[in-house]
Design an enzyme around this catalytic site. Sequence first.
Site, mmCIF file in Angstrom:
data_model
loop_
_atom_site.group_PDB
_atom_site.id
_atom_site.type_symbol
_atom_site.label_atom_id
_atom_site.label_comp_id
_atom_site.label_asym_id
_atom_site.label_seq_id
_atom_site.Cartn_x
_atom_site.Cartn_y
_atom_site.Cartn_z
ATOM 1 N N ASN A 1 0.859 -1.184 0.000
ATOM 2 C CA ASN A 1 0.000 0.000 0.000
ATOM 3 C C ASN A 1 0.901 1.241 0.000
ATOM 4 O O ASN A 1 1.467 1.605 1.025
ATOM 5 C CB ASN A 1 -0.883 -0.039 1.249
ATOM 6 C CG ASN A 1 -1.847 1.132 1.318
ATOM 7 O OD1 ASN A 1 -1.747 2.078 0.543
ATOM 8 N ND2 ASN A 1 -2.773 1.070 2.253
ATOM 9 N N ARG B 1 -2.253 -1.981 -3.718
ATOM 10 C CA ARG B 1 -3.455 -1.160 -3.606
ATOM 11 C C ARG B 1 -3.279 0.055 -4.522
ATOM 12 O O ARG B 1 -2.233 0.718 -4.493
ATOM 13 C CB ARG B 1 -3.600 -0.685 -2.165
ATOM 14 C CG ARG B 1 -4.744 0.248 -1.984
ATOM 15 C CD ARG B 1 -4.425 1.296 -0.967
ATOM 16 N NE ARG B 1 -5.591 2.145 -0.736
ATOM 17 C CZ ARG B 1 -5.527 3.275 -0.072
ATOM 18 N NH1 ARG B 1 -4.388 3.704 0.422
ATOM 19 N NH2 ARG B 1 -6.607 3.999 0.107
ATOM 20 N N HIS C 1 -12.111 3.352 -0.683
ATOM 21 C CA HIS C 1 -12.232 2.314 0.359
ATOM 22 C C HIS C 1 -12.967 1.081 -0.145
ATOM 23 O O HIS C 1 -13.519 0.314 0.655
ATOM 24 C CB HIS C 1 -13.008 2.816 1.595
ATOM 25 C CG HIS C 1 -12.295 3.850 2.406
ATOM 26 N ND1 HIS C 1 -12.967 4.885 3.018
ATOM 27 C CD2 HIS C 1 -11.005 4.006 2.727
ATOM 28 C CE1 HIS C 1 -12.100 5.640 3.670
ATOM 29 N NE2 HIS C 1 -10.895 5.125 3.504
ATOM 30 N N HIS D 1 -17.271 2.674 6.975
ATOM 31 C CA HIS D 1 -15.817 2.578 7.179
ATOM 32 C C HIS D 1 -15.401 3.892 7.842
ATOM 33 O O HIS D 1 -15.296 4.927 7.181
ATOM 34 C CB HIS D 1 -15.111 2.379 5.831
ATOM 35 C CG HIS D 1 -13.616 2.331 5.935
ATOM 36 N ND1 HIS D 1 -12.887 1.172 5.745
ATOM 37 C CD2 HIS D 1 -12.705 3.285 6.218
ATOM 38 C CE1 HIS D 1 -11.606 1.422 5.911
ATOM 39 N NE2 HIS D 1 -11.467 2.708 6.196
ATOM 40 N N ARG E 1 -10.436 15.936 6.938
ATOM 41 C CA ARG E 1 -11.156 16.375 5.733
ATOM 42 C C ARG E 1 -12.545 16.897 6.068
ATOM 43 O O ARG E 1 -13.213 16.362 6.964
ATOM 44 C CB ARG E 1 -11.301 15.221 4.739
ATOM 45 C CG ARG E 1 -10.003 14.744 4.166
ATOM 46 C CD ARG E 1 -10.264 13.746 3.026
ATOM 47 N NE ARG E 1 -9.056 13.027 2.723
ATOM 48 C CZ ARG E 1 -8.931 11.699 2.791
ATOM 49 N NH1 ARG E 1 -9.944 10.941 3.139
ATOM 50 N NH2 ARG E 1 -7.793 11.139 2.504
ATOM 51 N N GLY F 1 -10.734 2.134 12.170
ATOM 52 C CA GLY F 1 -10.310 2.600 13.507
ATOM 53 C C GLY F 1 -11.421 2.991 14.463
ATOM 54 O O GLY F 1 -11.542 2.427 15.553
ATOM 55 N N GLU G 1 -7.905 -4.971 4.787
ATOM 56 C CA GLU G 1 -7.658 -4.670 3.380
ATOM 57 C C GLU G 1 -6.416 -5.403 2.875
ATOM 58 O O GLU G 1 -6.338 -5.807 1.727
ATOM 59 C CB GLU G 1 -7.499 -3.161 3.189
ATOM 60 C CG GLU G 1 -8.812 -2.426 3.376
ATOM 61 C CD GLU G 1 -8.652 -0.952 3.700
ATOM 62 O OE1 GLU G 1 -8.251 -0.645 4.842
ATOM 63 O OE2 GLU G 1 -8.928 -0.120 2.824
#
Length: 395
Positions: free
Chosen positions: A8, A90, A179, A207, A240, A331, A383
Amino acid sequence: MSKTFSINAGSSSLKFQLYNMPEETVIAKGLVERIGLDNGVFSIEYGDDQEFEITTDIPDHGVAVGLLFDYLKEFNIIDDLNEIDGVGHRVVAGGEIFKDSTVVTEKVIEQVDELGEFAPLHNYAEAVVMREFAERVPGATMVAVFDTSFHTTMPAENYLYSLPYEYYEDYAARKYGAHGTSHNYVSRRAAEIVGKPIEELKIITCHLGNGASITAVDGGKSVDTSMGFTPLAGVTMGTRTGDIDASLIPYLMEKTGVTDVKEMINIFNKKSGLLGLSGVSSDMRDIEAEADAGNERAQLTLDIFVNRVQKYIGQYAAVMNGVDIIVFTAGIGENSGRQRKAILDGVSWFGIELDEERNDTRKEAIITTDDSKVMAINIPTNEEVEIAREVERLK
Ligand code: ADP
């Protein structure tokens, strides 16, 4: 035995896990951070709880991959590079081209690079890292696993913005989401847990990590998702904004004296969300602690986060005309029973009855009562293993 890397790469980082496949046991995992910045850090865990970390200049992704292979040899994690017969990467943006994971060829690397406009912080770096692995383990099957692929099933009515239609035709301006690997993994797992074919289920997957997105999965297919053209849209995230009115951009630029629109977008991406609202931290644990200590702005930040997730759950129940299961992952979703409760208490009219004892968990568990009309399930995402499985599938 077959060994497969799950990779990743971001603009300044590279996460890796090396698996024995198909057993899915982890041989080694680690992280290269601050690539291209001062004081790069390489860290790796392997064997029986062995750990190693070094701070050194890591000027580019080539050096990062070189370090990884050097230490794999030095710590005798692998004897022979030929043991690595799979590498999964990824990739953040697959645009409209990649509707599924894809075996990497030179052409695919070029396409990933060309899609860099859609994810400048990721795709360029991912293309470079693919080339590095192709050189070092030329015999391995390399597979690109796209964050966007799962969402390519969205119907046009959900992925189109209400802009002049030519902007979609000429510039591919539309919703792509992100995601996807996680939403795909947890929705499939939810169907397994309830023992029903996914084709018969309407699932909302939440998520909720540093980056957060919510997806409506109808019959196993993503039909709508909260992130947009880029991951900036949707719910309030660590740093964000989530959804805002685009008119704020020129207004705020004028008021703040920011003259470069990219700088404004950078503020929306990196200085907003939980961090910007609370003024404390982008980390949910810090905000929960501050709110408990009486910080009202921290409490307001929590209320806004919960409110945005609830609104998307409401929207997606409407988009699918129903919902059977709400899944929490990543998380915050996996670890914070407190946030799950706050979110679900506000949408109880759907027929959701939380079981507080069951909700006190960080593991995979149904967290609603047996009588609850809509089920909620906590499912830790994975993932990395999903990427390794995609390599197995396409090998
Ligand atoms: P990323 O998007 O970077 O992969 P993660 O999925 O690791 O992010 O999620 C990070 C977020 O999860 C942080 O906001 C962190 O505070 C939150 N988190 C982790 N553990 C807990 C916990 N026990 N309670 C509340 N939040 C948590």
